[in-house]
Scaffold this motif. Structure first.
Motif, short mmCIF file in Angstrom:
data_model
loop_
_atom_site.label_atom_id
_atom_site.label_comp_id
_atom_site.label_asym_id
_atom_site.label_seq_id
_atom_site.Cartn_x
_atom_site.Cartn_y
_atom_site.Cartn_z
N MET A 1 0.56 -12.84 -4.81
CA MET A 1 1.76 -12.25 -4.27
C MET A 1 2.82 -12.21 -5.36
O MET A 1 2.93 -13.11 -6.15
CB MET A 1 2.26 -13.07 -3.09
N SER A 2 3.59 -11.17 -5.36
CA SER A 2 4.63 -11.06 -6.36
C SER A 2 6.01 -11.22 -5.75
O SER A 2 6.23 -10.90 -4.59
CB SER A 2 4.59 -9.74 -7.09
N LEU A 3 6.89 -11.68 -6.58
CA LEU A 3 8.27 -11.87 -6.18
C LEU A 3 8.92 -10.52 -5.92
O LEU A 3 8.78 -9.59 -6.72
CB LEU A 3 9.02 -12.62 -7.28
N GLY A 4 9.61 -10.37 -4.83
CA GLY A 4 10.31 -9.13 -4.54
C GLY A 4 9.53 -8.15 -3.69
O GLY A 4 10.09 -7.17 -3.22
N ASP A 5 8.24 -8.37 -3.49
CA ASP A 5 7.46 -7.49 -2.62
C ASP A 5 7.73 -7.86 -1.16
O ASP A 5 8.04 -9.00 -0.84
CB ASP A 5 5.96 -7.63 -2.89
N THR A 6 7.60 -6.88 -0.29
CA THR A 6 7.78 -7.11 1.14
C THR A 6 6.41 -7.12 1.80
O THR A 6 5.68 -6.15 1.73
CB THR A 6 8.64 -5.99 1.76
N TYR A 7 6.06 -8.25 2.43
CA TYR A 7 4.79 -8.40 3.11
C TYR A 7 5.03 -8.32 4.61
O TYR A 7 6.04 -8.79 5.12
CB TYR A 7 4.11 -9.71 2.73
N LEU A 8 4.07 -7.73 5.30
CA LEU A 8 4.27 -7.41 6.70
C LEU A 8 2.95 -7.53 7.45
O LEU A 8 1.90 -7.18 6.93
CB LEU A 8 4.77 -5.96 6.78
N THR A 9 3.01 -8.04 8.69
CA THR A 9 1.86 -8.03 9.59
C THR A 9 2.25 -7.20 10.80
O THR A 9 3.29 -7.46 11.42
CB THR A 9 1.47 -9.45 10.01
N VAL A 10 1.43 -6.20 11.10
CA VAL A 10 1.74 -5.27 12.18
C VAL A 10 0.60 -5.27 13.19
O VAL A 10 -0.57 -5.15 12.81
CB VAL A 10 1.94 -3.83 11.64
N LEU A 11 0.95 -5.40 14.46
CA LEU A 11 -0.01 -5.23 15.56
C LEU A 11 0.23 -3.83 16.10
O LEU A 11 1.37 -3.46 16.36
CB LEU A 11 0.24 -6.24 16.67
#
Length: 168
Positions: free
Chosen positions: A1-11
């Motif tokens: 994972m990189s700093l500044g990236d936006t991670y998301l979990t979507v149902l």
């Protein structure tokens, strides 16, 4: 994972048939994913749908192949990935952008149904070449059809132990 990236979990629910293609010999599958949150409305004494958010999901490499063979339009899924912005300029010089969910994990939502899992066989090009493997007699080599599991398991006893044995 990189700093500044936006991670998301979507149902959500798959809203388009998965599209498979190879980009510079790298497999890619993309599809639309709709997620509609529900909220309880006290005045109606029931749940109401809020506006649907649509995502373009992209899967790459092995995940792309598995996704294309596994998911279909209308199925409930859970997608975890990184948000990316794709920008381009059209023929009129107008700048456009689109947000893409670049998936690194995808699965059916088992709260909404059942599925069957089949483990991939290892690819022959995924094993590193070592000089000892080239000189080793193939008859001496042992192989399993699958790589070892990531976690070890411990067998649990099938019978309950008496409280007196636990106290000792």
């Amino acid at each position: 994972m990189s700093l500044g990236d936006t991670y998301l979990t979507v149902l959500g629910w798959i809203g388009s048939e998965p599209d498979f293609k190879e980009i510079r010999q790298t497999p890619q599958t993309s599809f639309r994913l709709g997620s509609t949150p529900r909220q309880f409305d006290k005045t109606l004494n029931g749940y109401v749908d809020k506006p649907t958010t649509w995502y373009t999901v992209q899967c790459w490499r092995g995940l792309a192949r598995n996704a294309f063979e596994s998911v279909r339009i209308g199925q409930p899924v859970i997608v975890t990935g990184r948000l990316r912005t794709h920008e381009w300029t059209d023929d009129n010089g107008e700048l456009h952008s689109r947000v893409i969910l670049e998936a690194f994990s995808l699965g059916h939502d088992l709260a909404r149904g059942t599925t069957t899992f089949t483990k991939n066989t290892p690819r022959s090009d995924s094993f590193p070449f070592t000089p000892t493997s080239a000189t080793q007699d193939p008859a001496d080599a042992t192989a399993t059809p699958y790589p070892p599991d990531e976690f070890t398991t411990t067998t649990l006893p099938l019978t309950a132990e008496s409280p007196a044995a636990e106290a000792a």
